[in-house]
Design a protein around this motif. Structure first.
Motif, PDB file in Angstrom:
ATOM      1  N   VAL A 113      33.041  32.768  30.525  1.00  0.00           N
ATOM      2  CA  VAL A 113      33.527  34.140  30.396  1.00  0.00           C
ATOM      3  C   VAL A 113      32.749  34.810  29.260  1.00  0.00           C
ATOM      4  O   VAL A 113      32.791  34.357  28.111  1.00  0.00           O
ATOM      5  CB  VAL A 113      35.035  34.165  30.086  1.00  0.00           C
ATOM      6  CG1 VAL A 113      35.530  35.606  29.965  1.00  0.00           C
ATOM      7  CG2 VAL A 113      35.824  33.424  31.165  1.00  0.00           C
ATOM      8  N   LEU A 115      31.765  35.172  34.329  1.00  0.00           N
ATOM      9  CA  LEU A 115      32.928  36.025  34.609  1.00  0.00           C
ATOM     10  C   LEU A 115      33.072  37.013  33.455  1.00  0.00           C
ATOM     11  O   LEU A 115      33.106  36.606  32.288  1.00  0.00           O
ATOM     12  CB  LEU A 115      34.203  35.167  34.698  1.00  0.00           C
ATOM     13  CG  LEU A 115      35.528  35.938  34.682  1.00  0.00           C
ATOM     14  CD1 LEU A 115      35.703  36.741  35.970  1.00  0.00           C
ATOM     15  CD2 LEU A 115      36.717  34.985  34.501  1.00  0.00           C
ATOM     16  N   ASP A 155      39.054  39.759  31.876  1.00  0.00           N
ATOM     17  CA  ASP A 155      39.890  40.762  31.196  1.00  0.00           C
ATOM     18  C   ASP A 155      40.427  40.205  29.868  1.00  0.00           C
ATOM     19  O   ASP A 155      41.079  40.919  29.109  1.00  0.00           O
ATOM     20  CB  ASP A 155      41.021  41.275  32.096  1.00  0.00           C
ATOM     21  CG  ASP A 155      41.989  40.178  32.496  1.00  0.00           C
ATOM     22  OD1 ASP A 155      41.754  39.001  32.166  1.00  0.00           O
ATOM     23  OD2 ASP A 155      43.002  40.508  33.154  1.00  0.00           O
ATOM     24  N   ASP A 180      36.437  40.965  36.758  1.00  0.00           N
ATOM     25  CA  ASP A 180      37.858  40.592  36.725  1.00  0.00           C
ATOM     26  C   ASP A 180      38.694  41.858  36.851  1.00  0.00           C
ATOM     27  O   ASP A 180      38.656  42.719  35.965  1.00  0.00           O
ATOM     28  CB  ASP A 180      38.129  39.912  35.372  1.00  0.00           C
ATOM     29  CG  ASP A 180      39.353  39.030  35.408  1.00  0.00           C
ATOM     30  OD1 ASP A 180      39.912  38.815  36.495  1.00  0.00           O
ATOM     31  OD2 ASP A 180      39.737  38.535  34.330  1.00  0.00           O
ATOM     32  N   LYS A 187      37.439  38.980  40.901  1.00  0.00           N
ATOM     33  CA  LYS A 187      38.525  38.002  40.780  1.00  0.00           C
ATOM     34  C   LYS A 187      39.807  38.791  40.544  1.00  0.00           C
ATOM     35  O   LYS A 187      39.789  39.816  39.856  1.00  0.00           O
ATOM     36  CB  LYS A 187      38.263  37.057  39.600  1.00  0.00           C
ATOM     37  CG  LYS A 187      39.416  36.119  39.297  1.00  0.00           C
ATOM     38  CD  LYS A 187      39.071  35.127  38.214  1.00  0.00           C
ATOM     39  CE  LYS A 187      39.339  35.628  36.805  1.00  0.00           C
ATOM     40  NZ  LYS A 187      40.717  36.067  36.523  1.00  0.00           N
ATOM     41  N   HIS A 223      42.941  33.665  41.706  1.00  0.00           N
ATOM     42  CA  HIS A 223      43.247  33.110  40.369  1.00  0.00           C
ATOM     43  C   HIS A 223      44.755  32.922  40.303  1.00  0.00           C
ATOM     44  O   HIS A 223      45.494  33.907  40.319  1.00  0.00           O
ATOM     45  CB  HIS A 223      42.749  34.088  39.293  1.00  0.00           C
ATOM     46  CG  HIS A 223      43.030  33.660  37.879  1.00  0.00           C
ATOM     47  ND1 HIS A 223      42.562  34.374  36.787  1.00  0.00           N
ATOM     48  CD2 HIS A 223      43.719  32.621  37.349  1.00  0.00           C
ATOM     49  CE1 HIS A 223      42.963  33.789  35.665  1.00  0.00           C
ATOM     50  NE2 HIS A 223      43.679  32.720  35.982  1.00  0.00           N
ATOM     51  N   LEU A 267      40.464  29.946  41.520  1.00  0.00           N
ATOM     52  CA  LEU A 267      40.509  29.453  40.143  1.00  0.00           C
ATOM     53  C   LEU A 267      41.947  29.063  39.809  1.00  0.00           C
ATOM     54  O   LEU A 267      42.865  29.860  40.005  1.00  0.00           O
ATOM     55  CB  LEU A 267      40.024  30.542  39.175  1.00  0.00           C
ATOM     56  CG  LEU A 267      40.144  30.197  37.691  1.00  0.00           C
ATOM     57  CD1 LEU A 267      39.252  29.006  37.332  1.00  0.00           C
ATOM     58  CD2 LEU A 267      39.778  31.395  36.830  1.00  0.00           C
ATOM     59  N   GLU A 316      44.409  28.049  36.766  1.00  0.00           N
ATOM     60  CA  GLU A 316      44.504  28.085  35.297  1.00  0.00           C
ATOM     61  C   GLU A 316      45.842  27.479  34.850  1.00  0.00           C
ATOM     62  O   GLU A 316      46.905  27.803  35.414  1.00  0.00           O
ATOM     63  CB  GLU A 316      44.411  29.538  34.782  1.00  0.00           C
ATOM     64  CG  GLU A 316      44.588  29.598  33.254  1.00  0.00           C
ATOM     65  CD  GLU A 316      44.274  30.953  32.633  1.00  0.00           C
ATOM     66  OE1 GLU A 316      43.866  31.879  33.364  1.00  0.00           O
ATOM     67  OE2 GLU A 316      44.457  31.073  31.404  1.00  0.00           O
ATOM     68  N   ILE A 353      40.426  25.981  34.893  1.00  0.00           N
ATOM     69  CA  ILE A 353      40.420  26.230  33.444  1.00  0.00           C
ATOM     70  C   ILE A 353      41.784  25.719  32.978  1.00  0.00           C
ATOM     71  O   ILE A 353      42.819  26.276  33.332  1.00  0.00           O
ATOM     72  CB  ILE A 353      40.150  27.715  33.083  1.00  0.00           C
ATOM     73  CG1 ILE A 353      40.254  27.925  31.561  1.00  0.00           C
ATOM     74  CG2 ILE A 353      41.043  28.696  33.829  1.00  0.00           C
ATOM     75  CD1 ILE A 353      39.637  29.229  31.062  1.00  0.00           C
ATOM     76  N   LEU A 388      36.055  30.256  28.210  1.00  0.00           N
ATOM     77  CA  LEU A 388      35.672  31.470  27.487  1.00  0.00           C
ATOM     78  C   LEU A 388      34.565  31.113  26.493  1.00  0.00           C
ATOM     79  O   LEU A 388      34.706  30.144  25.730  1.00  0.00           O
ATOM     80  CB  LEU A 388      36.862  32.045  26.701  1.00  0.00           C
ATOM     81  CG  LEU A 388      37.822  32.985  27.446  1.00  0.00           C
ATOM     82  CD1 LEU A 388      38.562  32.296  28.565  1.00  0.00           C
ATOM     83  CD2 LEU A 388      38.781  33.645  26.482  1.00  0.00           C
TER      84      LEU A 388
HETATM   85  O1  KIV Z   1      39.821  36.863  31.674  1.00  0.00           O
HETATM   86  C1  KIV Z   1      39.518  35.670  31.585  1.00  0.00           C
HETATM   87  O2  KIV Z   1      38.898  35.208  30.621  1.00  0.00           O
HETATM   88  C2  KIV Z   1      39.944  34.788  32.656  1.00  0.00           C
HETATM   89  C3  KIV Z   1      39.768  33.326  32.409  1.00  0.00           C
HETATM   90  C4  KIV Z   1      41.002  32.770  31.820  1.00  0.00           C
HETATM   91  C5  KIV Z   1      39.350  32.620  33.609  1.00  0.00           C
HETATM   92  O3  KIV Z   1      40.455  35.227  33.642  1.00  0.00           O
END
Ligand code: KIV
Length: 288
Positions: free
Chosen positions: A24, A43, A46, A85, A115, A139, A182, A184, A205, A217
């Protein structure tokens, strides 16, 4: 330079048993390093709400903020598979909102896929975006945008009843047309079952090792965020330490007058006598 990946490459990596490593990242500078070292995907999460903007969570992030960061990352990593995202509120009200905002990510943000968080409850939005020809990454599990509804950032699927809900979400996301998923904040046992039953790449993750790849991240992996580090994150280096030491050295050198040194200065290349005469004359006539 490696060929830019497509969704078919991600599917093929899964078939070959090759793990995908993605990170990320929110800015062009780090994105260029990621591309240089062959990161499979980036990625633009957000989580920028916390890491870049200093909010408590991801909810305040807007479409305009996300798109601007996607554009920066794309400039830094023109050849890397990029995922945008979708922020809270950008796909919840209607399928029309979901498609329009996903299209913005593709057209304005230059991303390859989007995503979005959620399972059964947003399956209609996933279907609508996928039907528009856009690659959707699902996700589920611990979904930060709904942390208020979950009562905080809580691991999901830790017992049979809650694991069933996570598995139902996974199946719904797949059936709605998501091309990858994904997971999490899910125990490895639950993640492993989802990985076994779904034919699409399943990434993790905080979901253990039995996945088709991992995302982390950059702020956690590189030691840039000091407010909070989740249990699942590994710190591969400590940029925070390096940065604060660099800042201390800079402050000391400026205060001691040792920076800038000769190698940091530009040279005057004109006629020095002429310049001295000009300055003397200028100063004589100066009226401040
Ligand atoms: O925004 C983000 O960093 C995420 C990760 C937790 C995959 O969605």
């Amino acid at each position: 330079m490696a060929k830019k990946k497509t969704i078919l490459d991600l599917q093929q990596m899964k078939a070959n048993g090759e793990q995908a490593a993605w990170m990320v990242i929110y800015d062009s500078c780090l994105a260029s390093f990621a591309e240089e070292v062959g990161m499979d995907m980036i990625l633009v999460g957000d989580s920028m709400g916390m890491i870049i903007y200093g909010y408590d969570g991801t909810v305040p992030v807007t479409m305009d903020m996300s798109i601007a960061h996607c554009q920066g990352v794309r400039r830094g990593a023109p050849n890397t598979y990029l995922i945008g995202d979708m922020p809270f509120g950008s796909y919840h009200a209607s399928c029309e909102d979901a498609v329009n905002n996903a299209v913005r990510f593709i057209k304005e943000g230059g991303v390859d896929a989007i995503k979005l968080e959620g399972g059964v409850a947003i399956a209609d939005k996933i279907r609508a975006i996928a039907n528009a020809g856009i690659v959707v990454f699902g996700h589920i599990g611990l979904t930060p945008q709904s942390s208020a509804a979950m009562g905080g950032f809580k691991v999901q699927g830790k017992n049979t009843a809650t694991a069933k809900a996570v598995i139902d979400d996974a199946v719904a996301v797949y059936k709605a047309g998501a091309r990858t998923l994904l997971l999490e904040g899910v125990p490895e046992e639950t993640a492993s079952f989802i990985h076994k039953i779904l034919p699409i790449p399943v990434y993790g993750i905080g979901a253990g090792a039995d996945c088709d790849g991992q995302v982390i991240l950059a702020a956690d992996a590189l030691g840039m965020y000091k407010n909070f580090t989740p249990k699942f994150a590994k710190k591969y280096c400590n940029l925070g330490e390096v940065a604060t030491q660099g800042m201390r050295d800079y402050i000391s050198e400026v205060k001691a007058g040792t920076f800038p040194a000769p190698e940091h200065k530009y040279k005057f290349t004109g006629d020095k006598d002429e310049f001295a005469a000009f300055l003397a004359e200028y100063e004589k006539n100066l009226d401040l």
